[in-house]
Scaffold this motif. Structure first.
Motif, PDB file in Angstrom:
ATOM      1  N   SER A  60       0.833  -1.207   0.000  1.00  0.00           N
ATOM      2  CA  SER A  60       0.000   0.000   0.000  1.00  0.00           C
ATOM      3  C   SER A  60       0.864   1.252   0.000  1.00  0.00           C
ATOM      4  CB  SER A  60      -0.970   0.004   1.183  1.00  0.00           C
ATOM      5  OG  SER A  60      -0.282   0.135   2.397  1.00  0.00           O
ATOM      6  N   LYS A  61       2.068   1.185   0.611  1.00  0.00           N
ATOM      7  CA  LYS A  61       3.000   2.312   0.566  1.00  0.00           C
ATOM      8  C   LYS A  61       3.418   2.598  -0.870  1.00  0.00           C
ATOM      9  CE  LYS A  61       5.546   2.313   4.926  1.00  0.00           C
ATOM     10  NZ  LYS A  61       6.865   2.164   5.531  1.00  0.00           N
ATOM     11  N   GLU A  62       3.805   1.527  -1.580  1.00  0.00           N
ATOM     12  CA  GLU A  62       4.247   1.691  -2.970  1.00  0.00           C
ATOM     13  C   GLU A  62       3.126   2.233  -3.845  1.00  0.00           C
ATOM     14  OE1 GLU A  62       5.788  -2.087  -4.211  1.00  0.00           O
ATOM     15  OE2 GLU A  62       7.360  -2.075  -2.695  1.00  0.00           O
ATOM     16  N   GLN A  63       1.917   1.694  -3.672  1.00  0.00           N
ATOM     17  CA  GLN A  63       0.776   2.160  -4.465  1.00  0.00           C
ATOM     18  C   GLN A  63       0.441   3.615  -4.154  1.00  0.00           C
ATOM     19  OE1 GLN A  63      -2.327  -0.643  -3.555  1.00  0.00           O
ATOM     20  NE2 GLN A  63      -1.723  -2.020  -5.231  1.00  0.00           N
ATOM     21  N   SER A  64       0.473   3.968  -2.880  1.00  0.00           N
ATOM     22  CA  SER A  64       0.158   5.341  -2.487  1.00  0.00           C
ATOM     23  C   SER A  64       1.199   6.318  -3.017  1.00  0.00           C
ATOM     24  CB  SER A  64       0.062   5.458  -0.969  1.00  0.00           C
ATOM     25  OG  SER A  64      -0.994   4.676  -0.480  1.00  0.00           O
ATOM     26  N   LEU A  65       2.478   5.934  -2.945  1.00  0.00           N
ATOM     27  CA  LEU A  65       3.536   6.793  -3.463  1.00  0.00           C
ATOM     28  C   LEU A  65       3.386   6.967  -4.975  1.00  0.00           C
ATOM     29  CD1 LEU A  65       6.062   8.415  -2.718  1.00  0.00           C
ATOM     30  CD2 LEU A  65       7.412   6.364  -3.157  1.00  0.00           C
ATOM     31  N   GLU A  66       3.052   5.894  -5.678  1.00  0.00           N
ATOM     32  CA  GLU A  66       2.827   5.952  -7.124  1.00  0.00           C
ATOM     33  C   GLU A  66       1.649   6.864  -7.446  1.00  0.00           C
ATOM     34  OE1 GLU A  66       3.988   5.441 -10.840  1.00  0.00           O
ATOM     35  OE2 GLU A  66       5.009   4.490  -9.155  1.00  0.00           O
ATOM     36  N   ALA A  67       0.570   6.758  -6.661  1.00  0.00           N
ATOM     37  CA  ALA A  67      -0.609   7.607  -6.860  1.00  0.00           C
ATOM     38  C   ALA A  67      -0.258   9.079  -6.646  1.00  0.00           C
ATOM     39  CB  ALA A  67      -1.728   7.183  -5.915  1.00  0.00           C
ATOM     40  N   LEU A  68       0.537   9.359  -5.606  1.00  0.00           N
ATOM     41  CA  LEU A  68       0.935  10.748  -5.337  1.00  0.00           C
ATOM     42  C   LEU A  68       1.802  11.295  -6.463  1.00  0.00           C
ATOM     43  CD1 LEU A  68       1.748  10.648  -1.532  1.00  0.00           C
ATOM     44  CD2 LEU A  68      -0.144  11.833  -2.636  1.00  0.00           C
ATOM     45  N   LYS A  69       2.757  10.478  -6.925  1.00  0.00           N
ATOM     46  CA  LYS A  69       3.646  10.945  -7.989  1.00  0.00           C
ATOM     47  C   LYS A  69       2.887  11.166  -9.295  1.00  0.00           C
ATOM     48  CE  LYS A  69       8.058   9.410  -6.248  1.00  0.00           C
ATOM     49  NZ  LYS A  69       9.328   8.765  -6.510  1.00  0.00           N
ATOM     50  N   SER A  70       1.839  10.387  -9.535  1.00  0.00           N
ATOM     51  CA  SER A  70       1.080  10.575 -10.773  1.00  0.00           C
ATOM     52  C   SER A  70       0.122  11.763 -10.683  1.00  0.00           C
ATOM     53  CB  SER A  70       0.309   9.304 -11.129  1.00  0.00           C
ATOM     54  OG  SER A  70      -0.725   9.085 -10.206  1.00  0.00           O
ATOM     55  N   SER A  71      -0.144  12.245  -9.471  1.00  0.00           N
ATOM     56  CA  SER A  71      -1.066  13.373  -9.329  1.00  0.00           C
ATOM     57  C   SER A  71      -0.353  14.688  -9.023  1.00  0.00           C
ATOM     58  CB  SER A  71      -2.096  13.067  -8.246  1.00  0.00           C
ATOM     59  OG  SER A  71      -1.467  12.850  -7.023  1.00  0.00           O
ATOM     60  N   VAL A  72       0.947  14.771  -9.338  1.00  0.00           N
ATOM     61  CA  VAL A  72       1.715  15.997  -9.060  1.00  0.00           C
ATOM     62  C   VAL A  72       1.158  17.185  -9.842  1.00  0.00           C
ATOM     63  CG1 VAL A  72       4.071  16.257  -8.251  1.00  0.00           C
ATOM     64  CG2 VAL A  72       3.586  14.526  -9.873  1.00  0.00           C
ATOM     65  N   GLY A  73       0.739  16.972 -11.058  1.00  0.00           N
ATOM     66  CA  GLY A  73       0.184  18.070 -11.861  1.00  0.00           C
ATOM     67  C   GLY A  73      -1.063  18.653 -11.221  1.00  0.00           C
ATOM     68  N   PHE A  74      -1.944  17.773 -10.753  1.00  0.00           N
ATOM     69  CA  PHE A  74      -3.166  18.215 -10.084  1.00  0.00           C
ATOM     70  C   PHE A  74      -2.837  18.975  -8.809  1.00  0.00           C
ATOM     71  CE2 PHE A  74      -6.414  17.332  -6.838  1.00  0.00           C
ATOM     72  CZ  PHE A  74      -7.495  17.972  -7.426  1.00  0.00           C
ATOM     73  N   ILE A  75      -1.890  18.449  -8.029  1.00  0.00           N
ATOM     74  CA  ILE A  75      -1.492  19.107  -6.772  1.00  0.00           C
ATOM     75  C   ILE A  75      -0.932  20.493  -7.072  1.00  0.00           C
ATOM     76  CG2 ILE A  75       0.095  19.009  -4.811  1.00  0.00           C
ATOM     77  CD1 ILE A  75      -0.114  15.946  -4.946  1.00  0.00           C
ATOM     78  N   ARG A  76      -0.097  20.596  -8.106  1.00  0.00           N
ATOM     79  CA  ARG A  76       0.502  21.891  -8.469  1.00  0.00           C
ATOM     80  C   ARG A  76      -0.579  22.890  -8.870  1.00  0.00           C
ATOM     81  NH1 ARG A  76       4.589  23.358 -13.429  1.00  0.00           N
ATOM     82  NH2 ARG A  76       5.105  25.430 -12.662  1.00  0.00           N
TER      83      ARG A  76
END
Length: 120
Positions: A60-76
């Motif tokens: 779940s750590k790996e999946q969550s980190l992957e999800a966060l990295k893929s949503s960097v544009g949205f966060i920005r």
């Protein structure tokens, strides 16, 4: 004066990124508990390293980190709406393992204390 301003910007970014991760990202891979532990914005405000601590199983750590990295544009984009800066910094997500390291050190110290008690 510059240090004071960068500190304010770091804290404001930390608050907003944390709020966005908790309330606005709807990625199903984001199942573990995520905590923003710190943000370092460069002096020219072009990059922001966001340090996150993820609590959960290893997968779940790996999946969550992957999800966060893929949503960097949205966060920005969301940070750009909330924090008024001349240019919105590019977000870089980094995993912060300092809490896990601290817990590991505590465990080792407890083991040493137990061994000393048994020796006496």
């Amino acid at each position: 004066m510059a240090n004071y301003r960068s500190g304010r910007i770091n804290e404001e970014m930390k608050k907003e990124v944390s709020n966005i991760i908790q309330n606005k990202i709807k990625d199903p891979r984001l199942s573990a508990m995520v905590s923003v532990t710190g943000v370092d914005v460069t002096k020219d405000l072009s990059y922001a390293k966001v340090y996150v601590s993820i609590f959960g199983s290893e997968t779940s750590k790996e999946q969550s980190l992957e999800a966060l990295k893929s949503s960097v544009g949205f966060i920005r984009k969301e940070v750009g709406k909330k924090v008024k800066l001349r240019c919105t910094p590019k977000i870089i997500i980094e995993l912060d393992e300092s809490i896990e390291k601290g817990m590991h050190i505590d465990k080792i110290l407890d083991e040493i204390k137990e061994n000393k008690k048994h020796d006496n």
